[in-house]
Design a protein around this motif. Structure first.
Motif, PDB file in Angstrom:
ATOM      1  N   ALA A 121       0.824  -1.211   0.000  1.00 12.19           N
ATOM      2  CA  ALA A 121       0.000   0.000   0.000  1.00 12.19           C
ATOM      3  C   ALA A 121       0.856   1.258   0.000  1.00 12.19           C
ATOM      4  N   LEU A 122       1.988   1.209   0.673  1.00 11.77           N
ATOM      5  CA  LEU A 122       2.886   2.365   0.676  1.00 11.77           C
ATOM      6  C   LEU A 122       3.457   2.635  -0.711  1.00 11.77           C
ATOM      7  N   GLU A 123       3.564   1.586  -1.525  1.00  8.90           N
ATOM      8  CA  GLU A 123       4.060   1.746  -2.907  1.00  8.90           C
ATOM      9  C   GLU A 123       2.946   2.145  -3.869  1.00  8.90           C
ATOM     10  N   ARG A 125      -0.257   3.774  -3.188  1.00  4.33           N
ATOM     11  CA  ARG A 125      -1.287   4.475  -2.410  1.00  4.33           C
ATOM     12  C   ARG A 125      -2.544   4.794  -3.208  1.00  4.33           C
ATOM     13  N   ASP A 126      -2.386   5.244  -4.503  1.00  5.76           N
ATOM     14  CA  ASP A 126      -3.592   5.628  -5.267  1.00  5.76           C
ATOM     15  C   ASP A 126      -4.446   4.440  -5.668  1.00  5.76           C
ATOM     16  N   GLN A 196       2.635   6.151   6.889  1.00  8.01           N
ATOM     17  CA  GLN A 196       1.930   7.183   6.133  1.00  8.01           C
ATOM     18  C   GLN A 196       0.897   6.582   5.180  1.00  8.01           C
ATOM     19  N   LEU A 197      -0.111   5.988   5.776  1.00  6.30           N
ATOM     20  CA  LEU A 197      -1.258   5.491   5.023  1.00  6.30           C
ATOM     21  C   LEU A 197      -2.502   6.154   5.601  1.00  6.30           C
ATOM     22  N   HIS A 198      -3.405   6.589   4.729  1.00  2.12           N
ATOM     23  CA  HIS A 198      -4.578   7.336   5.177  1.00  2.12           C
ATOM     24  C   HIS A 198      -5.888   6.668   4.771  1.00  2.12           C
ATOM     25  N   CYS A 199      -5.809   5.459   4.219  1.00  2.00           N
ATOM     26  CA  CYS A 199      -7.009   4.741   3.804  1.00  2.00           C
ATOM     27  C   CYS A 199      -7.677   4.074   5.012  1.00  2.00           C
ATOM     28  N   SER A 226      -3.668   7.036   9.322  1.00  2.00           N
ATOM     29  CA  SER A 226      -5.099   7.086   9.057  1.00  2.00           C
ATOM     30  C   SER A 226      -5.904   7.247  10.338  1.00  2.00           C
TER      31      SER A 226
END
Length: 264
Positions: A121-123, A125-126, A196-199, A226
């Motif tokens: 997910a860090l790689e 993110r979108d 640093q993940l916001h999902c 998140s």
């Protein structure tokens, strides 16, 4: 990328993704609407486990895209698990998501798969609409292996390059751990800083898990940037969380996350 049929899969939905070094990653997928679901299995497990199959059945019923695959050295993929590393498995995950899925995906990671899903997910993110961890085990090579090794075990591992550990699931088939698993794991530790993940993230954790302490889920929740993080503690739950009730819980949590995201 090369696959075993023209469109990337055989009639049963299976295929092979070939990595740049010639290694082959076995996978199975369903075509369908997005967000899709990607299942990431645990250490010494594979894509044929009950959690993967329960999620596949749920996605089939919804007409939803679904992907499951075997990391390097696991299941039907090539390689020897002894020489696999967290970095390599995370790279496998990034490759299959990039090459075999379209649009947003919910990543569902079990144990090691929880760590791998965070790294992927860090790689990407979108591309990640959400993450569901089942007994997620980030940093386990350091916190649950190296820190628990005796002095003698550490010396054996460093001097010989390998260590044999008991396998509680198959007592006659002990696990062999290579030094590279520990050393590479240190390059991918996540619980030492803000992630640093916001999902949206859901963490399902058994409180009778003999492999991953239930406090790990709380520690992970605290590290995630998140604000959309929920921890679900299962008082009588073990590490596998594969009982009928566990599978119903898992599919319900994933379905709720999918329902909260925009579908195409």
């Amino acid at each position: 990328m090369t696959v075993n049929s023209k469109n990337g899969q055989n009639p049963a939905g299976g295929g092979i993704l070939t990595r740049p070094d010639g290694a082959t990653i076995a996978y199975r997928r369903l075509e369908g609407k997005t967000p899709g679901v990607v299942f990431l299995h645990g250490y010494h497990s594979d894509m044929e486990g009950t959690k993967a199959l329960a999620l596949e059945e749920m996605c089939r019923g919804q007409g939803r895209a679904f992907l499951r695959f075997d990391y390097y050295g696991h299941g039907k993929s090539s390689g020897d698990v002894l020489f696999g590393t967290v970095g390599r498995w995370a790279a496998d995950a990034v490759a299959v998501i990039r090459d075999l899925t379209e649009g947003p995906q919910v990543l569902v990671g079990s144990s090691l798969g929880g760590w791998v899903s965070l790294l992927a997910a860090l790689e990407l993110r979108d591309r990640v609409a959400g993450i569901v961890g089942v007994a997620a085990a980030p940093d386990f090579t350091e916190d649950l292996m190296w820190q628990d090794f005796t002095f003698e075990q550490r010396r054996t591992l460093m001097e010989t390059g390998e260590l044999e550990l008991p396998n509680c699931y198959e007592p006659d088939n002990p696990w062999r751990v290579h030094r590279s698993l520990i050393e590479d794991g240190r390059n991918h530790l996540l619980l030492r800083d803000l992630i640093q993940l916001h999902c949206p993230v859901r963490l399902i954790q058994g409180q009778k898990d003999a492999d991953v302490p239930w406090q790990t889920a709380l520690r992970l929740a605290d590290c995630l940037a998140s604000e959309q993080v929920e921890v679900i503690l299962v008082k009588d739950g073990d590490h596998r969380l594969s009982r009928d009730g566990d599978l119903i819980r898992l599919t319900s949590v994933v379905a709720a996350m999918l329902g909260a995201t925009q579908e195409s």
